[in-house]
Design a protein around this motif. Structure first.
Motif, PDB file in Angstrom:
ATOM      1  N   ARG A 180      -6.239 -52.671 -12.883  1.00  0.00           N
ATOM      2  CA  ARG A 180      -5.953 -53.109 -11.515  1.00  0.00           C
ATOM      3  C   ARG A 180      -6.296 -54.577 -11.315  1.00  0.00           C
ATOM      4  N   GLY A 181      -7.325 -55.015 -11.994  1.00  0.00           N
ATOM      5  CA  GLY A 181      -7.786 -56.379 -11.775  1.00  0.00           C
ATOM      6  C   GLY A 181      -7.152 -57.407 -12.688  1.00  0.00           C
ATOM      7  N   GLU A 236       2.433 -51.167 -20.235  1.00  0.00           N
ATOM      8  CA  GLU A 236       1.366 -50.184 -20.436  1.00  0.00           C
ATOM      9  C   GLU A 236       1.059 -49.966 -21.906  1.00  0.00           C
ATOM     10  N   THR A 237       2.068 -50.140 -22.757  1.00  0.00           N
ATOM     11  CA  THR A 237       1.815 -49.966 -24.183  1.00  0.00           C
ATOM     12  C   THR A 237       0.860 -51.031 -24.681  1.00  0.00           C
ATOM     13  N   ASP A 244      -3.602 -41.605 -18.659  1.00  0.00           N
ATOM     14  CA  ASP A 244      -3.007 -40.860 -17.541  1.00  0.00           C
ATOM     15  C   ASP A 244      -3.329 -41.538 -16.221  1.00  0.00           C
ATOM     16  N   ARG A 245      -4.559 -41.990 -16.090  1.00  0.00           N
ATOM     17  CA  ARG A 245      -4.920 -42.648 -14.838  1.00  0.00           C
ATOM     18  C   ARG A 245      -4.198 -43.977 -14.667  1.00  0.00           C
ATOM     19  N   ILE A 246      -3.999 -44.669 -15.776  1.00  0.00           N
ATOM     20  CA  ILE A 246      -3.240 -45.922 -15.694  1.00  0.00           C
ATOM     21  C   ILE A 246      -1.825 -45.611 -15.238  1.00  0.00           C
ATOM     22  N   GLY A 247      -1.245 -44.599 -15.876  1.00  0.00           N
ATOM     23  CA  GLY A 247       0.129 -44.234 -15.556  1.00  0.00           C
ATOM     24  C   GLY A 247       0.291 -43.786 -14.117  1.00  0.00           C
ATOM     25  N   ALA A 248      -0.766 -43.194 -13.581  1.00  0.00           N
ATOM     26  CA  ALA A 248      -0.687 -42.685 -12.221  1.00  0.00           C
ATOM     27  C   ALA A 248      -0.732 -43.795 -11.191  1.00  0.00           C
TER      28      ALA A 248
END
Lengths: 197, 323
Positions: free
Chosen positions: A56-57, A15-16, B68-72
């Motif tokens: 997501r993609g 995520e980073t 935040d949405r990514i983390g969720a």
């Protein structure tokens, strides 16, 4: 780290790394959405959705274009879809909606009422141009924003929209002239400005 | 010769610094004689200066809202669907083994009394001696020794090897390889963790404990799906491919003749697909997150199409615009 390296990491769930991609692209994506759909709230929402869809993609993204090109495409398509749905939903009453829009924009720029005269004129000019943009077709608005605000090259715009460069060139020329026409017809935009010089 | 329409195009190119010297000459010649276009030039230049000033800063909190949405999101891009996929494959392989073992057991039973067993038994009988010999060879250097004098049943998976020494071709070899078992207890060990890249199963995971007539093996999927996405089985993929190719042929797409419909890639639809999907009202109601996004053609370049198909009927519900 290059965009490609960040993408590789993000694909594996880093995520980073994805956040770095967000930071690199968010301003341009936001401004694209802002100018395409016309208001900040929807633009913010569409920006979030663009990045979420990208996250997501990622598994499906195979590097056939650059990540930011792909991201622009996601955002641009989402905005066009949004505009289509909005158009269907609204029944436009021209005089009423124009007045509403102007009031909204005054609220958005409160401080500039107290700015020195030159700056005030400049900000009014910007507002006029922003309004003029909204009167263009989505197709024209799209290429003009990508060229003038996002600073994308003809080739990059072509990659985002799936168009030949020649098509991009002529579409941008037509968009610029359409904007010029809108501002001329609307009133004194050019004549005021040139008389000041 | 340069007329006003051409001049306006050239003016636009000039703003972007894209004029060739010839075009520049052409433009200047026209402007020298055309007041309208000179005014247009000035106006276009003003717009070109002001437009970039419309750029705004990202509103406060937007960056954080995005993260935040990514983390969720509960699932991570790659590993999302690996688990169910592996379990499915493992479960079906296990079923195959169970059938063979039963057949082998039956053969032993009947062989003792001079009768031959069911349909699985002859195949089992033929394969058994060779497989047992091969298994014995490979197992001899391995850690598995149970002290049994009889041939030990060794189920060897397609990829991994119980002794971790000999690597075998990654084919589905579960069926032909067989062993006989007398009272062998079958202990199946699932892969310890779902890994995105195929790795040889360690002997430790599938080792036998002394004294136990247990057969253990590690199983890996025969092929790794690209990027770890869930994919339907081969038959479904082929049906999807055929449905989409037919739909495309009937469609009005510009690129339909250039799409190589022998190239197909299927993945679950994403939110982005759903948001961008174009389909008629009826189909739109059927479209949901369980459906398939079928990519036909070569995605390098523009000669491909992305069609959305229903997960149950496999019919085309709509498409995703590419540009």
């Amino acid at each position: 780290m290059t965009e490609q390296e960040l993408v590789e990491r993000a694909k594996r769930g880093d995520e980073t790394a994805f956040e770095a991609l967000v930071t690199d692209n968010e301003k341009r994506i936001y401004n694209l959405c802002r100018r395409l759909v016309g208001n900040p709230e929807d633009a913010a929402e569409l920006t979030q959705e663009a990045f979420l869809n990208a996250w997501r993609g990622l598994g499906r993204f195979q590097g056939e274009s650059s990540f930011s090109t792909w991201l622009y495409r996601l955002a641009s398509n989402a905005c066009i879809d949004f505009l289509r749905k909005e158009k269907r939903r609204q029944s436009l009453s021209m005089t009423v909606s124009l007045d509403d829009d102007e009031e909204e924009r005054q609220v958005e720029l409160p401080d500039e009422r107290y700015a020195p005269e030159g700056e005030l004129e400049r900000s009014e000019a910007r507002r006029a141009v922003a309004e003029g943009l909204e009167k263009l077709t989505a197709e024209h608005r799209q290429v003009l924003v990508m060229r003038e605000l996002n600073g994308l090259s003809y080739a990059e715009i072509g990659a985002v929209l799936g168009l030949e460069e020649g098509t991009v060139k002529s579409r941008i020329a037509r968009a610029r002239n359409a904007l010029r026409k809108v501002l001329t017809e609307q009133g004194n935009f050019f004549s005021e400005r040139s008389s000041r010089k | 010769m340069c007329d006003c329409e051409r001049a306006l195009e050239l003016l636009s190119l000039e703003l972007d610094g894209q004029l060739t010297p010839e075009e520049k000459g052409e433009l200047e010649a026209h402007l020298a004689g055309c007041g309208e276009c000179r005014r247009a030039a000035e106006e276009l230049r003003q717009l070109h200066t002001i437009l970039p000033e419309l750029e705004e800063e990202v509103p406060d909190g937007l960056h954080q809202a995005i993260m935040d949405r990514i983390g969720a999101e509960k699932v991570v891009p790659l590993s999302r669907a690996r688990r169910p996929s592996q379990l499915r494959r493992w479960a079906s392989l296990a079923a195959v083994f169970a059938v063979i073992l039963l057949g082998a057991g039956t053969w032993r039973l009947f062989a003792g009394s001079g009768l031959s067993g069911g349909t699985a038994a002859p195949a089992a009988a033929n394969a058994a001696p060779e497989a047992a010999a091969a298994a014995r060879d490979t197992a001899s250097s391995g850690a598995e020794s149970t002290g049994q004098t009889e041939e030990q049943p060794k189920m060897v998976s397609g990829q991994g090897d119980v002794s971790n020494d000999v690597s075998q071709p990654a084919q589905e070899s579960a069926a032909p390889q067989d062993g006989e078992g007398e009272g062998a207890a079958l202990r199946m060990v699932p892969p310890a963790s779902a890994q995105p890249t195929p790795a040889p199963e360690e002997a430790g995971e599938s080792g036998q404990t002394g004294g136990q007539q247990a057969v253990t093996f590690g199983i890996l999927p025969a092929e790794a799906a690209p990027e770890g996405a869930v994919q339907p089985d081969a038959e479904t993929t082929e049906t999807l491919r055929a449905n989409c190719a037919a739909w495309l042929a009937d469609s009005a797409f510009d690129q339909k003749d250039r799409v190589d419909t022998t190239l197909v890639f299927v993945a679950p639809v994403t939110e982005g697909d759903l948001a961008a999907a174009v389909c008629d009202g009826e189909s739109a109601a059927l479209l949901d997150g369980t459906d398939w996004a079928v990519t036909l053609g070569d995605t390098i370049g523009h000669d491909y199409a992305v069609l959305l198909c229903d997960s149950e009927t496999l019919a085309v519900l709509g498409y995703v615009p590419i540009a």
